[in-house]
Design a protein around this motif. Structure first.
Motif, PDB file in Angstrom:
ATOM      1  N   TYR A  83     -53.543   0.205  -0.024  1.00  0.00           N
ATOM      2  CA  TYR A  83     -53.893  -1.163  -0.433  1.00  0.00           C
ATOM      3  C   TYR A  83     -52.650  -1.855  -0.972  1.00  0.00           C
ATOM      4  O   TYR A  83     -51.777  -1.197  -1.556  1.00  0.00           O
ATOM      5  CB  TYR A  83     -55.015  -1.115  -1.481  1.00  0.00           C
ATOM      6  CG  TYR A  83     -56.280  -0.562  -0.862  1.00  0.00           C
ATOM      7  CD1 TYR A  83     -57.001  -1.328   0.050  1.00  0.00           C
ATOM      8  CD2 TYR A  83     -56.712   0.726  -1.130  1.00  0.00           C
ATOM      9  CE1 TYR A  83     -58.132  -0.812   0.669  1.00  0.00           C
ATOM     10  CE2 TYR A  83     -57.843   1.241  -0.519  1.00  0.00           C
ATOM     11  CZ  TYR A  83     -58.549   0.470   0.388  1.00  0.00           C
ATOM     12  OH  TYR A  83     -59.656   0.979   1.014  1.00  0.00           O
TER      13      TYR A  83
ATOM     14  N   GLU B 132     -68.032  11.211  -2.990  1.00  0.00           N
ATOM     15  CA  GLU B 132     -67.743  11.254  -1.548  1.00  0.00           C
ATOM     16  C   GLU B 132     -68.749  12.185  -0.866  1.00  0.00           C
ATOM     17  O   GLU B 132     -68.809  13.365  -1.188  1.00  0.00           O
ATOM     18  CB  GLU B 132     -66.302  11.737  -1.321  1.00  0.00           C
ATOM     19  CG  GLU B 132     -65.930  11.980   0.125  1.00  0.00           C
ATOM     20  CD  GLU B 132     -66.281  10.823   1.056  1.00  0.00           C
ATOM     21  OE1 GLU B 132     -65.869   9.691   0.797  1.00  0.00           O
ATOM     22  OE2 GLU B 132     -67.016  11.072   2.046  1.00  0.00           O
TER      23      GLU B 132
ATOM     24  N   GLY C 115     -67.363   6.318  -2.625  1.00  0.00           N
ATOM     25  CA  GLY C 115     -66.909   6.460  -1.246  1.00  0.00           C
ATOM     26  C   GLY C 115     -65.414   6.643  -1.225  1.00  0.00           C
ATOM     27  O   GLY C 115     -64.671   5.919  -0.560  1.00  0.00           O
TER      28      GLY C 115
HETATM   29  C1  SAM Z   1     -63.669   3.453   5.142  1.00  0.00           C
HETATM   30  S1  SAM Z   1     -63.856   4.877   4.155  1.00  0.00           S
HETATM   31  C2  SAM Z   1     -63.025   4.382   2.644  1.00  0.00           C
HETATM   32  C3  SAM Z   1     -62.463   5.546   1.897  1.00  0.00           C
HETATM   33  C4  SAM Z   1     -61.565   5.199   0.709  1.00  0.00           C
HETATM   34  N1  SAM Z   1     -62.309   4.558  -0.347  1.00  0.00           N
HETATM   35  C5  SAM Z   1     -60.419   4.302   1.137  1.00  0.00           C
HETATM   36  O1  SAM Z   1     -60.190   3.297   0.475  1.00  0.00           O
HETATM   37  O2  SAM Z   1     -59.715   4.621   2.096  1.00  0.00           O
HETATM   38  C6  SAM Z   1     -65.571   4.806   3.669  1.00  0.00           C
HETATM   39  C7  SAM Z   1     -65.981   6.010   2.844  1.00  0.00           C
HETATM   40  O3  SAM Z   1     -67.327   5.835   2.375  1.00  0.00           O
HETATM   41  C8  SAM Z   1     -67.974   7.080   2.442  1.00  0.00           C
HETATM   42  N2  SAM Z   1     -69.432   6.846   2.446  1.00  0.00           N
HETATM   43  C9  SAM Z   1     -70.254   6.610   3.490  1.00  0.00           C
HETATM   44  N3  SAM Z   1     -71.529   6.457   3.070  1.00  0.00           N
HETATM   45  C10 SAM Z   1     -71.495   6.585   1.714  1.00  0.00           C
HETATM   46  C11 SAM Z   1     -72.492   6.544   0.699  1.00  0.00           C
HETATM   47  N4  SAM Z   1     -73.770   6.301   0.988  1.00  0.00           N
HETATM   48  N5  SAM Z   1     -72.113   6.756  -0.589  1.00  0.00           N
HETATM   49  C12 SAM Z   1     -70.810   6.980  -0.902  1.00  0.00           C
HETATM   50  N6  SAM Z   1     -69.831   7.023   0.025  1.00  0.00           N
HETATM   51  C13 SAM Z   1     -70.163   6.824   1.316  1.00  0.00           C
HETATM   52  C14 SAM Z   1     -67.432   7.718   3.712  1.00  0.00           C
HETATM   53  O4  SAM Z   1     -67.632   9.106   3.749  1.00  0.00           O
HETATM   54  C15 SAM Z   1     -65.967   7.311   3.610  1.00  0.00           C
HETATM   55  O5  SAM Z   1     -65.214   8.239   2.878  1.00  0.00           O
END
Ligand code: SAM
Length: 274
Positions: free
Chosen positions: A43, A88, A67
């Motif tokens: 970021y 996660e 997440g």
């Molecule tokens: C696009 S990635 C972003 C990861 C990290 N936060 C980043 O900034 O790179 C989305 C993340 O959300 C997680 N995720 C998906 N569904 C979720 C849920 N219901 N609760 C929490 N995390 C979730 C995925 O496993 C993934 O790691």
């Protein structure tokens, strides 16, 4: 998979459709877990500076990263001296996160399933992840577990700035996306700041205190485009290969204009009576 993954607390796998944008597969990121950290650009520094200016990166504060993936937000939060609990649901991602950031308290579960005592956190963040979560379940819980003076910071990278000068590579990307047989996904686009704000404030539990957007540019070669686009949940393997071929046809390196937005919310002082 890292061997210490077995030590992480386990919860049920995700099954609930997210509120903001219906769905591809929330476990999509597991497939690219090993390359995710390298594939996704960090970021922008200006976004972190904004959080600092707003007083949200206070050493010793208790942060919750929803997440967390492999730690694109967890790492800088720890680096700023915060105590971080990271949620996660992907086992491979959670294992890599734990290995890369042993100081974080990693919980292997969906955000909708987490359980914490009232006022457990001073800061909750969701970095390019809120669109995977069911806000009807998440927000009432967040309202409880966030300190009443705390903040909920939601941000994301938008890979393809709609306001930037079009490039030949972006024209090719548009062609690839337009050729999809599947109908466009319903619901507001997860990339859209206004739609996200509407979804996050509709319950009346949270109000916006700050919103900002940052524009940035990257030069990427074919390998980097392949790695990055393979992490996109709505891109098929064949489409990624077409994007890689487009880079090679355009000289081997392309300029990509990306943006990031950040919205900061506070718990409402007088939430609506249920
Ligand atoms: C696009 S990635 C972003 C990861 C990290 N936060 C980043 O900034 O790179 C989305 C993340 O959300 C997680 N995720 C998906 N569904 C979720 C849920 N219901 N609760 C929490 N995390 C979730 C995925 O496993 C993934 O790691």
């Amino acid at each position: 998979m890292p061997s210490d993954i077995a030590a992480l607390p386990v919860s049920t796998p995700p099954q609930v459709a997210p509120t903001l944008v219906p769905v591809v597969d929330p476990m999509h990121f597991e497939a690219s877990a090993d390359t995710y950290a390298e594939a996704r650009p960090p970021y922008p520094a200006e976004l972190w500076q904004r959080l600092r200016t707003l007083g949200l990166l206070r050493p010793g504060s208790r942060a919750l990263d929803l997440g967390a993936g492999t730690g694109q937000a967890t790492g800088p939060l720890l680096g700023a001296g915060l105590h971080v609990t990271a949620i996660e649901p992907g086992p491979r991602l959670a294992g890599l996160l734990h290995a890369a950031h042993p100081a974080a308290d990693v919980r292997l579960c969906r955000a909708e399933d987490m359980q914490f005592a009232a006022s457990s956190f001073d800061l909750v963040v969701a970095a390019t992840s809120i669109h995977w979560m069911n806000l009807d379940i998440l927000l009432p819980n967040l309202y409880t577990i966030l300190n009443s003076n705390g903040r909920f910071a939601v941000w994301r990278n938008v890979f393809g700035d709609p306001d930037a000068e079009p490039t030949p590579f972006r024209a090719r990307i548009t062609e690839i996306v337009d050729a999809r047989r599947a109908p466009p996904r319903p619901g507001p686009p997860a990339e859209d700041l206004d739609a996200t704000i509407e979804a996050l404030t509709a319950s009346g539990l949270f109000r916006v205190t700050d919103a900002s957007t940052y524009r940035w540019t990257l030069e990427l070669d074919a390998a980097a485009i392949g790695r990055l686009f393979r992490t996109f949940s709505d891109w098929s393997a064949g489409e990624v290969e077409q994007a890689v071929a487009a880079v090679n046809e355009l000289g081997g390196i392309v300029t990509e204009h990306y943006s990031s937005w950040l919205v900061v919310l506070a718990p409402s002082e007088q939430p609506p009576v249920p």
